[in-house]
Design a protein around this motif. Sequence first.
Motif, PDB file in Angstrom:
ATOM      1  N   ALA A   1       0.883  -1.168   0.000  1.00  0.00           N
ATOM      2  CA  ALA A   1       0.000   0.000   0.000  1.00  0.00           C
ATOM      3  C   ALA A   1       0.920   1.217   0.000  1.00  0.00           C
ATOM      4  O   ALA A   1       2.123   1.074   0.251  1.00  0.00           O
ATOM      5  CB  ALA A   1      -0.902   0.003   1.226  1.00  0.00           C
ATOM      6  N   PRO A   2       0.408   2.395  -0.297  1.00  0.00           N
ATOM      7  CA  PRO A   2       1.277   3.579  -0.267  1.00  0.00           C
ATOM      8  C   PRO A   2       2.018   3.719   1.064  1.00  0.00           C
ATOM      9  O   PRO A   2       1.460   3.460   2.127  1.00  0.00           O
ATOM     10  CB  PRO A   2       0.285   4.731  -0.483  1.00  0.00           C
ATOM     11  CG  PRO A   2      -0.814   4.124  -1.288  1.00  0.00           C
ATOM     12  CD  PRO A   2      -0.955   2.723  -0.769  1.00  0.00           C
ATOM     13  N   ALA A   3       3.299   4.106   0.985  1.00  0.00           N
ATOM     14  CA  ALA A   3       4.146   4.235   2.180  1.00  0.00           C
ATOM     15  C   ALA A   3       3.813   5.542   2.895  1.00  0.00           C
ATOM     16  O   ALA A   3       4.312   6.607   2.527  1.00  0.00           O
ATOM     17  CB  ALA A   3       5.612   4.184   1.793  1.00  0.00           C
ATOM     18  N   THR A   4       2.975   5.458   3.917  1.00  0.00           N
ATOM     19  CA  THR A   4       2.489   6.663   4.591  1.00  0.00           C
ATOM     20  C   THR A   4       2.817   6.707   6.076  1.00  0.00           C
ATOM     21  O   THR A   4       2.439   7.653   6.760  1.00  0.00           O
ATOM     22  CB  THR A   4       0.963   6.770   4.430  1.00  0.00           C
ATOM     23  OG1 THR A   4       0.359   5.583   4.961  1.00  0.00           O
ATOM     24  CG2 THR A   4       0.575   6.927   2.967  1.00  0.00           C
ATOM     25  N   ASN A   5       3.514   5.695   6.599  1.00  0.00           N
ATOM     26  CA  ASN A   5       3.854   5.686   8.019  1.00  0.00           C
ATOM     27  C   ASN A   5       5.290   5.213   8.206  1.00  0.00           C
ATOM     28  O   ASN A   5       5.899   4.652   7.290  1.00  0.00           O
ATOM     29  CB  ASN A   5       2.869   4.811   8.811  1.00  0.00           C
ATOM     30  CG  ASN A   5       2.821   3.382   8.307  1.00  0.00           C
ATOM     31  OD1 ASN A   5       3.785   2.630   8.442  1.00  0.00           O
ATOM     32  ND2 ASN A   5       1.700   3.009   7.696  1.00  0.00           N
ATOM     33  N   ALA A   6       5.834   5.430   9.394  1.00  0.00           N
ATOM     34  CA  ALA A   6       7.253   5.144   9.648  1.00  0.00           C
ATOM     35  C   ALA A   6       7.579   3.669   9.430  1.00  0.00           C
ATOM     36  O   ALA A   6       8.643   3.332   8.895  1.00  0.00           O
ATOM     37  CB  ALA A   6       7.614   5.572  11.065  1.00  0.00           C
ATOM     38  N   ARG A   7       6.686   2.784   9.847  1.00  0.00           N
ATOM     39  CA  ARG A   7       6.938   1.349   9.677  1.00  0.00           C
ATOM     40  C   ARG A   7       7.129   0.989   8.208  1.00  0.00           C
ATOM     41  O   ARG A   7       7.997   0.174   7.853  1.00  0.00           O
ATOM     42  CB  ARG A   7       5.771   0.552  10.270  1.00  0.00           C
ATOM     43  CG  ARG A   7       5.850  -0.959  10.023  1.00  0.00           C
ATOM     44  CD  ARG A   7       4.701  -1.681  10.715  1.00  0.00           C
ATOM     45  NE  ARG A   7       4.694  -3.109  10.413  1.00  0.00           N
ATOM     46  CZ  ARG A   7       3.999  -3.658   9.421  1.00  0.00           C
ATOM     47  NH1 ARG A   7       3.239  -2.892   8.635  1.00  0.00           N
ATOM     48  NH2 ARG A   7       4.040  -4.961   9.212  1.00  0.00           N
ATOM     49  N   SER A   8       6.350   1.595   7.331  1.00  0.00           N
ATOM     50  CA  SER A   8       6.367   1.213   5.915  1.00  0.00           C
ATOM     51  C   SER A   8       7.673   1.551   5.216  1.00  0.00           C
ATOM     52  O   SER A   8       7.962   0.998   4.145  1.00  0.00           O
ATOM     53  CB  SER A   8       5.199   1.874   5.170  1.00  0.00           C
ATOM     54  OG  SER A   8       5.335   3.285   5.152  1.00  0.00           O
ATOM     55  N   ILE A   9       8.500   2.427   5.779  1.00  0.00           N
ATOM     56  CA  ILE A   9       9.784   2.742   5.152  1.00  0.00           C
ATOM     57  C   ILE A   9      10.691   1.509   5.131  1.00  0.00           C
ATOM     58  O   ILE A   9      11.542   1.361   4.258  1.00  0.00           O
ATOM     59  CB  ILE A   9      10.476   3.911   5.886  1.00  0.00           C
ATOM     60  CG1 ILE A   9       9.559   5.148   5.870  1.00  0.00           C
ATOM     61  CG2 ILE A   9      11.820   4.252   5.245  1.00  0.00           C
ATOM     62  CD1 ILE A   9       9.104   5.592   4.488  1.00  0.00           C
TER      63      ILE A   9
END
Length: 278
Positions: A166-174
């Motif tokens: 999903a779009p990278a929108t939070n710190a975890r997703s980096i």
Amino acid sequence: MKKLVLTGAAGTLGSYLREPLSKMCQTLVSTDIVDHIGPLYPGETYVQADLADLNAVEGFAKEADMVVHFGAIADEAPWEDILQSNIIGAYNVWEAAYRHGVKRVVYASSVHAVGMHKKTDTIGLDAPHRPDTYYGLAKCFSEDLASLYWDKRGIEAVCLRIFSCAPATNARSIGTWLSYDDMIHLVERSIDSPVVGFTIVYGISNNDRAVVDNTKAGHLGYRPKDNAEVFAKEVFAETPPLNNKDLGNLCIGGPFATVELGNSGLAALNIVDDHKEN
């Protein structure tokens, strides 16, 4: 390839897979529990079916070369719901595949099968199961089911432990992002690799801060190109300091590591719904 089956075709990931899969075969049978999925691609047909119904699954598995199994509840949910959709549904897919001579199942497993491992461990593919939810437990069951059906019945399987597709929108997703392009590439390699046996691979992009090691799945030829680092500066600027004692920040399963069993984990992630419209 003559016939591919895609379960979960109405879901977000399924919406991105339908077109590329339709180009890999003469007939793509897309299936889900909803009434319809909109306009179909050339060579695609749609079958409405409940995966908890073995007869229905057998109906669309006939004469299939492979099944790409993405159909399931895609979040933590009450046990009875997970049991029917994610556990019995998975059994029905593999059993129907066996009964009808399907060569391979490509399965949308999840990081949540190992979600209680710490990010700092940078685990590999041989890490033991450590599910974080009923949802993750169902993924463990299905991975073991895939292993069993390979060992005892010769059905190949690739289990994709998908991270944050999903779009990278939070710190975890980096560290956990999987782009849609890389997801498609991963599924394509899982289909066109000549021999896979029983394979587990992490569904994650080429992130600088990746929290797992995919080395032992090199035989698939999966070479992700996208990197969440391009979003890091903006995301971190908008993120308050993280509590380093919170398991949701420490474990690779993120908030799934802390939610009460049966309660949504996605609710804490602010996922953007960007379902593909064909």
